[in-house]
Design a protein around this motif. Structure first.
Motif, mmCIF file in Angstrom:
data_model
loop_
_atom_site.group_PDB
_atom_site.id
_atom_site.type_symbol
_atom_site.label_atom_id
_atom_site.label_comp_id
_atom_site.label_asym_id
_atom_site.label_seq_id
_atom_site.Cartn_x
_atom_site.Cartn_y
_atom_site.Cartn_z
ATOM 1 N N UNK A 70 -29.781 10.454 14.555
ATOM 2 C CA UNK A 70 -30.645 9.297 14.787
ATOM 3 C C UNK A 70 -31.262 8.794 13.481
ATOM 4 N N UNK A 71 -31.669 9.731 12.618
ATOM 5 C CA UNK A 71 -32.265 9.335 11.347
ATOM 6 C C UNK A 71 -31.250 8.634 10.457
ATOM 7 N N UNK A 72 -29.978 9.040 10.555
ATOM 8 C CA UNK A 72 -28.928 8.354 9.798
ATOM 9 C C UNK A 72 -28.799 6.905 10.258
ATOM 10 N N UNK A 73 -28.910 6.685 11.561
ATOM 11 C CA UNK A 73 -28.829 5.329 12.089
ATOM 12 C C UNK A 73 -29.996 4.476 11.586
ATOM 13 N N UNK A 74 -31.194 5.038 11.575
ATOM 14 C CA UNK A 74 -32.348 4.294 11.079
ATOM 15 C C UNK A 74 -32.199 3.985 9.585
ATOM 16 N N UNK A 75 -31.633 4.940 8.832
ATOM 17 C CA UNK A 75 -31.384 4.683 7.408
ATOM 18 C C UNK A 75 -30.362 3.560 7.223
ATOM 19 N N UNK A 76 -29.360 3.528 8.114
ATOM 20 C CA UNK A 76 -28.341 2.485 8.025
ATOM 21 C C UNK A 76 -28.945 1.103 8.283
ATOM 22 N N UNK A 77 -29.851 1.021 9.250
ATOM 23 C CA UNK A 77 -30.530 -0.248 9.528
ATOM 24 C C UNK A 77 -31.310 -0.699 8.295
ATOM 25 N N UNK A 78 -31.978 0.262 7.641
ATOM 26 C CA UNK A 78 -32.734 -0.072 6.438
ATOM 27 C C UNK A 78 -31.809 -0.563 5.325
ATOM 28 N N UNK A 86 -37.921 -7.612 7.613
ATOM 29 C CA UNK A 86 -37.887 -8.838 8.413
ATOM 30 C C UNK A 86 -36.531 -9.019 9.098
ATOM 31 N N UNK A 87 -35.658 -8.026 8.969
ATOM 32 C CA UNK A 87 -34.347 -8.078 9.617
ATOM 33 C C UNK A 87 -34.507 -8.032 11.126
ATOM 34 N N UNK A 88 -33.823 -8.908 11.828
ATOM 35 C CA UNK A 88 -33.870 -8.909 13.290
ATOM 36 C C UNK A 88 -33.001 -7.807 13.865
ATOM 37 N N UNK A 89 -33.534 -7.075 14.837
ATOM 38 C CA UNK A 89 -32.811 -5.975 15.487
ATOM 39 C C UNK A 89 -32.957 -6.127 16.996
ATOM 40 N N UNK A 90 -31.845 -6.151 17.708
ATOM 41 C CA UNK A 90 -31.861 -6.210 19.170
ATOM 42 C C UNK A 90 -31.398 -4.864 19.707
ATOM 43 N N UNK A 91 -32.241 -4.222 20.498
ATOM 44 C CA UNK A 91 -31.926 -2.905 21.044
ATOM 45 C C UNK A 91 -31.673 -3.052 22.538
ATOM 46 N N UNK A 92 -30.408 -2.871 22.939
ATOM 47 C CA UNK A 92 -30.059 -2.891 24.363
ATOM 48 C C UNK A 92 -29.798 -1.474 24.861
ATOM 49 N N UNK A 93 -29.943 -0.509 23.981
ATOM 50 C CA UNK A 93 -29.821 0.913 24.331
ATOM 51 C C UNK A 93 -30.841 1.239 25.416
ATOM 52 N N UNK A 94 -30.421 1.823 26.544
ATOM 53 C CA UNK A 94 -31.331 1.975 27.696
ATOM 54 C C UNK A 94 -32.566 2.839 27.421
ATOM 55 N N UNK A 108 -39.741 4.264 14.721
ATOM 56 C CA UNK A 108 -39.044 4.153 13.442
ATOM 57 C C UNK A 108 -38.848 2.699 13.008
ATOM 58 N N UNK A 109 -38.901 1.776 13.946
ATOM 59 C CA UNK A 109 -38.770 0.352 13.614
ATOM 60 C C UNK A 109 -40.116 -0.366 13.748
ATOM 61 N N UNK A 110 -41.202 0.390 13.615
ATOM 62 C CA UNK A 110 -42.537 -0.191 13.798
ATOM 63 C C UNK A 110 -42.863 -1.237 12.743
ATOM 64 N N UNK A 111 -42.185 -1.167 11.595
ATOM 65 C CA UNK A 111 -42.437 -2.149 10.535
ATOM 66 C C UNK A 111 -41.542 -3.369 10.645
ATOM 67 N N UNK A 112 -40.727 -3.432 11.698
ATOM 68 C CA UNK A 112 -39.791 -4.545 11.888
ATOM 69 C C UNK A 112 -40.332 -5.467 12.982
ATOM 70 N N UNK A 113 -41.047 -6.504 12.635
ATOM 71 C CA UNK A 113 -41.643 -7.388 13.654
ATOM 72 C C UNK A 113 -40.603 -8.121 14.500
ATOM 73 N N UNK A 114 -39.384 -8.238 13.984
ATOM 74 C CA UNK A 114 -38.340 -8.941 14.735
ATOM 75 C C UNK A 114 -37.459 -7.988 15.535
#
Length: 512
Positions: free
Chosen positions: A408-416, A427-435, A443-449
């Motif tokens: 999971x941490x690798x995935x968050x690093x990849x988003x960064x 400021x990168x937009x991220x859409x999470x459809x993961x249930x 981990x995405x608390x700093x991503x307002x989008x």
């Protein structure tokens, strides 16, 4: 009559002899220092190694709202009490809203618990207190839950503080010790709804000790002095008032949410229903978890319990055995079982385990005692390292329950990294459809989008996160616009899949 003669005729208190003579004072302090350093190292080492659990991230959400908006309203449907966010508010205010600041809180309470145990050296003996403290310093469960941003370590610490305060009250015949006892009881109540089990077991164990004392008296007890007799009602009244005040203060969000006080009582009805519907395991599950992770402590506790029953010379340890085994029995009777609940039985059983080493020391000598303790510590340390630092996301290991996988941490690093490559950063937009998207909000608390939908939605954001279970739907709905980067093992066999919008890169980052 001389003062010397009067003093000699005063009945002695009903406490065990000072067994600190078993070790020189300097040796004991060096041992205590070694235990403290070991406990600190075990708890602080790579504190962010383990990704946040679902529950940790939910607790972090409440804390973030309290820190940024000054709002916390106790909701009985969320069960657990308000002490964790309010104590964590101090840490987060100093160190910021990050993993270190949040996990620092249970670490400090875990260390405080060990400190109280070491302070019980007069009751456990010098060898026994060092043995109990050292086992607690490396215990898989004590370390795991000290590095875990949930309520359990706080609950256990307040419970040990309550027991120690009442013990001091009885030993010293000093009513002022009722004040820390009352505050501890209030904090237990304000920490978690399972306090009803904790306090119930302590009351039953205390009642059994009163019966035991009548059946097997052990000599005179120091009478109350006239001064203490006069001070006792006032001390009791102050303690009772503080107990109510502290409880009301926390549940009312420090007098800004009166409904929280009423809800603090309603939570027991909600919990009783939930306890029969979720996390249901066989009656022996707690014993199974403890045996697999704390076998040395469990064996020593069993031996210490038998010894104190036979000898009948240390009523505190007998109380500890009733407290520990009684807690284990109580939680075994409740259908609802999670590994962290085992900690409530583990800590008092560790006290009894320490006393077992004390008995070895007195009965068979120093070599036998240190050999037994050495084997127990090596065994416990190995189990602890496996649980806390090697297999911390392996659900077959005790205490590891619905874990967040290390990938999971690798995935968050990849988003960064994607955000840096795009030049948009947080400021990168991220859409999470993961249930089951927690702990992603943490981990995405700093991503307002970042949007957490948990289901299929229309999106044009640069980054999309779904699950392998949604694979067909993801391909049909987003396949013409997004490129699959890779999948990540997150939790419960539900792998997450990371996608990036096609038009952003000619060659996306290592697509599968």
């Amino acid at each position: 009559m001389s003062a010397r003669a009067s003093k000699s005729e005063t009945p002695v208190r009903e406490v065990p002899r000072d067994e600190n003579a078993d070790l020189p004072v300097r040796t004991w302090w060096l041992g205590a220092l070694g235990i403290a350093l070991t406990a600190i190292a075990m708890r602080f080492y790579d504190i962010g190694l383990k990704p946040f659990h679902h529950d940790e991230s939910v607790n972090a959400y409440f804390l973030r709202r309290l820190l940024e908006e000054g709002i916390f309203t106790y909701d009985p449907s969320n069960y657990h009490g308000p002490t964790l966010p309010y104590f964590s508010l101090v840490s987060a205010s100093i160190f910021g809203l990050n993993t270190f600041a949040l996990r620092l809180v249970p670490i400090l309470f875990g260390l405080a618990t060990i400190g109280i145990v070491l302070a019980l050296c007069r009751r456990l003996g010098s060898v026994g207190s060092l043995a109990a403290g050292s086992l607690m310093a490396v215990s898989a469960g004590a370390v795991f839950h000290s590095r875990y941003f949930i309520h359990e370590m706080m609950l256990v610490c307040f419970t040990v503080a309550l027991v120690a305060s009442v013990l001091r009250f009885l030993e010293r015949r000093d009513g002022l010790w009722l004040i820390p006892a009352g505050i501890s009881a209030a904090l237990i109540f304000a920490t978690k709804e399972t306090c009803i089990i904790t306090l119930g077991v302590l009351l039953i164990a205390s009642g059994m000790m009163l019966i035991e004392r009548r059946l097997r008296p052990s000599g005179p007890v120091t009478p109350w002095s006239p001064v203490e007799k006069r001070r006792l009602p006032w001390a009791g009244a102050i303690a009772a008032a503080l107990t109510i005040f502290v409880s009301v203060a926390f549940y009312s969000s420090f007098f800004s949410h009166a409904q929280g006080v009423k809800d603090s009582l309603e939570t027991f009805a909600i919990w009783a229903k939930t306890g029969e519907q979720h996390h249901v395991h066989p009656w022996y599950q707690h014993l199974k978890w403890l045996w697999k992770a704390e076998s040395a402590i469990l064996l020593l506790a069993f031996g210490g319990s038998l010894a104190v029953l036979r000898r009948g010379e240390n009523r505190f340890v007998l109380f500890g055995a009733l407290w520990g085994w009684g807690t284990l029995a109580a939680y075994s009777l409740v259908p609802y079982k999670t590994p962290w609940l085992s900690l409530n039985a583990l800590i008092p059983l560790t006290l009894v385990a320490g006393y077992a080493v004390q008995i070895f020391h007195r009965s068979f000598g120093r070599v036998a005692a240190w050999s037994v303790l050495g084997v127990a510590l090596v065994t416990t340390l190995y189990q602890s390292v496996q649980v806390n630092f090697v297999r911390y996301d392996d659900e077959t290991v005790p205490y590891v329950y619905a874990p967040t996988g290390r990938e999971f941490l690798e995935m968050m690093d990849q988003v960064e990294r994607i955000g840096r490559r795009m030049g948009t950063g947080t400021q990168t937009g991220v859409t999470v459809v993961y249930p089951d998207y927690w702990p992603m909000p943490w981990y995405l608390r700093s991503y307002p989008k970042a949007g957490f939908w948990g289901q299929m939605v229309d999106t044009t954001e640069p980054v999309l996160i779904g699950s392998e279970a949604q694979r067909d739907e993801l391909e049909s709905r987003y396949g013409d616009r997004y490129v699959r980067i890779r999948s990540y093992k997150v939790r419960n066999g539900l792998d997450a899949v990371l996608f990036v919008r096609k038009d952003l890169f000619d060659r996306p980052l290592n697509p599968e």
